[in-house]
Design a protein around this motif. Sequence first.
Motif, short mmCIF file in Angstrom:
data_model
loop_
_atom_site.label_atom_id
_atom_site.label_comp_id
_atom_site.label_asym_id
_atom_site.label_seq_id
_atom_site.Cartn_x
_atom_site.Cartn_y
_atom_site.Cartn_z
N SER A 101 0.86 -1.19 0.00
CA SER A 101 0.00 0.00 0.00
C SER A 101 0.88 1.23 0.00
CB SER A 101 -0.91 0.02 1.24
OG SER A 101 -0.15 0.15 2.43
N GLU A 102 0.31 2.35 -0.43
CA GLU A 102 1.01 3.64 -0.43
C GLU A 102 0.04 4.69 0.08
OE1 GLU A 102 4.15 3.57 -4.05
OE2 GLU A 102 2.06 3.28 -4.61
N ARG A 103 0.41 5.36 1.16
CA ARG A 103 -0.51 6.31 1.78
C ARG A 103 0.26 7.54 2.29
NH1 ARG A 103 -5.56 3.61 2.95
NH2 ARG A 103 -5.39 1.35 3.13
N THR A 104 -0.49 8.60 2.51
CA THR A 104 0.06 9.77 3.18
C THR A 104 -0.08 9.57 4.69
OG1 THR A 104 -0.54 11.22 1.35
CG2 THR A 104 -0.12 12.27 3.47
N ASP A 105 1.01 9.78 5.42
CA ASP A 105 0.99 9.66 6.87
C ASP A 105 -0.07 10.60 7.46
OD1 ASP A 105 2.63 8.86 9.44
OD2 ASP A 105 2.30 11.03 9.56
N PRO A 106 -0.81 10.15 8.49
CA PRO A 106 -1.87 11.00 9.06
C PRO A 106 -1.39 12.38 9.49
CG PRO A 106 -2.07 8.76 9.87
CD PRO A 106 -0.80 8.81 9.09
N LEU A 107 -0.19 12.50 10.05
CA LEU A 107 0.32 13.81 10.45
C LEU A 107 0.52 14.69 9.23
CD1 LEU A 107 1.39 15.84 12.50
CD2 LEU A 107 3.63 14.72 12.33
N LYS A 108 1.12 14.12 8.18
CA LYS A 108 1.33 14.89 6.94
C LYS A 108 -0.01 15.29 6.32
CE LYS A 108 5.87 14.72 6.73
NZ LYS A 108 6.69 15.94 6.76
N ARG A 109 -0.99 14.39 6.40
CA ARG A 109 -2.31 14.69 5.86
C ARG A 109 -2.94 15.87 6.60
NH1 ARG A 109 -5.42 9.73 6.35
NH2 ARG A 109 -4.21 9.06 4.55
N SER A 110 -2.76 15.91 7.91
CA SER A 110 -3.35 16.99 8.69
C SER A 110 -2.72 18.34 8.37
CB SER A 110 -3.21 16.70 10.19
OG SER A 110 -1.85 16.76 10.60
N GLN A 111 -1.44 18.29 7.95
CA GLN A 111 -0.72 19.52 7.63
C GLN A 111 -0.95 19.99 6.19
OE1 GLN A 111 3.23 18.12 8.48
NE2 GLN A 111 3.11 18.66 10.66
N GLY A 112 -1.26 19.05 5.30
CA GLY A 112 -1.36 19.38 3.88
C GLY A 112 0.01 19.60 3.28
N GLY A 113 0.05 19.94 2.00
CA GLY A 113 1.33 20.21 1.36
C GLY A 113 1.40 19.67 -0.05
N PRO A 114 2.56 19.80 -0.70
CA PRO A 114 2.70 19.41 -2.10
C PRO A 114 2.93 17.91 -2.30
CG PRO A 114 4.78 20.27 -1.29
CD PRO A 114 3.79 20.41 -0.16
N MET A 115 2.64 17.45 -3.50
CA MET A 115 2.96 16.08 -3.90
C MET A 115 3.30 16.09 -5.38
SD MET A 115 3.48 12.91 -3.53
CE MET A 115 3.09 12.88 -1.79
N HIS A 116 4.48 15.59 -5.70
CA HIS A 116 4.90 15.53 -7.10
C HIS A 116 5.99 14.47 -7.22
CE1 HIS A 116 6.51 17.82 -10.90
NE2 HIS A 116 5.73 16.78 -11.21
N GLY A 117 5.81 13.55 -8.14
CA GLY A 117 6.81 12.51 -8.31
C GLY A 117 6.56 11.65 -9.54
N MET A 118 7.36 10.61 -9.65
CA MET A 118 7.28 9.68 -10.76
C MET A 118 7.19 8.26 -10.22
SD MET A 118 7.59 11.74 -13.43
CE MET A 118 7.66 10.48 -14.71
N GLN A 119 6.40 7.44 -10.88
CA GLN A 119 6.40 6.03 -10.56
C GLN A 119 6.61 5.23 -11.83
OE1 GLN A 119 3.09 3.66 -8.53
NE2 GLN A 119 4.78 3.72 -7.06
N ALA A 120 7.58 4.31 -11.76
CA ALA A 120 7.90 3.47 -12.90
C ALA A 120 7.78 2.00 -12.50
CB ALA A 120 9.33 3.76 -13.38
N TRP A 121 7.38 1.18 -13.47
CA TRP A 121 7.45 -0.27 -13.32
C TRP A 121 8.47 -0.78 -14.32
CZ3 TRP A 121 1.67 -2.20 -13.52
CH2 TRP A 121 0.95 -1.65 -12.43
N ILE A 122 9.32 -1.70 -13.85
CA ILE A 122 10.34 -2.30 -14.69
C ILE A 122 10.05 -3.80 -14.77
CG2 ILE A 122 12.80 -2.80 -14.90
CD1 ILE A 122 11.73 0.21 -12.92
N ALA A 123 9.79 -4.28 -15.98
CA ALA A 123 9.49 -5.71 -16.16
C ALA A 123 10.74 -6.54 -15.88
CB ALA A 123 9.00 -5.96 -17.58
N LEU A 124 10.56 -7.62 -15.13
CA LEU A 124 11.68 -8.49 -14.81
C LEU A 124 11.98 -9.44 -15.98
CD1 LEU A 124 10.71 -9.50 -11.16
CD2 LEU A 124 12.54 -7.93 -11.85
#
Length: 312
Positions: A101-124
């Motif tokens: 699972s991937e989640r925002t930590d409850p403390l971070k959620r209460s504070q708000g803020g930015p989110m920006h990134g990349m997710q890649a899958w690499i076939a084995l």
Amino acid sequence: MIEMVIEARRKDLGGFEVGRILPFHSRRMVGPFIFLDQMGPAEFAPGAEAISVRPHPHIGLSTLTYLFEGEIMHRDNTGATQAIRPGEVNWMTAGKGIVHSERTDPLKRSQGGPMHGMQAWIALPTEVEDIDPSFHHHGEQDQPAYDNAGLFARLVAGEAYGAKAAVKTSSPLFYVHWELAQGVRTAPPPGKGASGYSERALYVVKGEIEVGDRRFHAGQMIVLEPTAEPTVKAVTAASVMVLGGEPVGPRVIWWNFVSSSQAKIDAAKADWKAGRMTLPTEDSLEFIPLPDVPSTPEPAPASVKCEPTHPV
């Protein structure tokens, strides 16, 4: 010089927008990269849901999460619990099967803020598709970097420019983050004609660049011809992800499963539906059900509802 240009397909997921680049209907993979998403950029208000990806399964791939801004908490059924922050790498190898699972930590959620990134899958590669699952976190010190005259380059994974990142990959690949000041010129790792990589691409995260005599803007992937050796110029300040490697062969992708074998996809479907894949100990109260969509021998287009779960 340029084989094709892929436009990220933007999708609003309730206050959080993603751009799906791979798989594309006429270009499923670049090297072993079979999936690429740009997460955000977004700004979450204090108390907003932010990232909340319930437990779900994978087989036959490694996932690579890399952030520019924000934080995500990873949990999986190998026992790993790890926050990822900008400049770090979460590398998860599913092998014969993993649930996370991937989640925002409850403390971070209460504070708000930015989110920006990349997710890649690499076939084995086929010979290691069924290895035991594992998870590894890498800090900035594990990624060789160069910073001079308006060019910042970080080798996130693989080998390029005579350097090697600490991430343990299963096939030849490279994944590089560039930050370019306006007017800076640089070049991707060499292609096939220079004893380099067979397949390479540039993804413009933000800003505008020139490749040869053509201009490209944020949200575009430029897939290079195998023997092309272009110069890349930043028309404006720009962020670019440079990626590629050697093909691992045709792959079936269905929902969150990747495999060289349709039979393995079908077995993974049955295992998840029957509850034979355990949930993360620290996140076991809910999960994402198996989509009610039949699998087919060909990878499903990203528009159908069996598209990958990630990033939200």
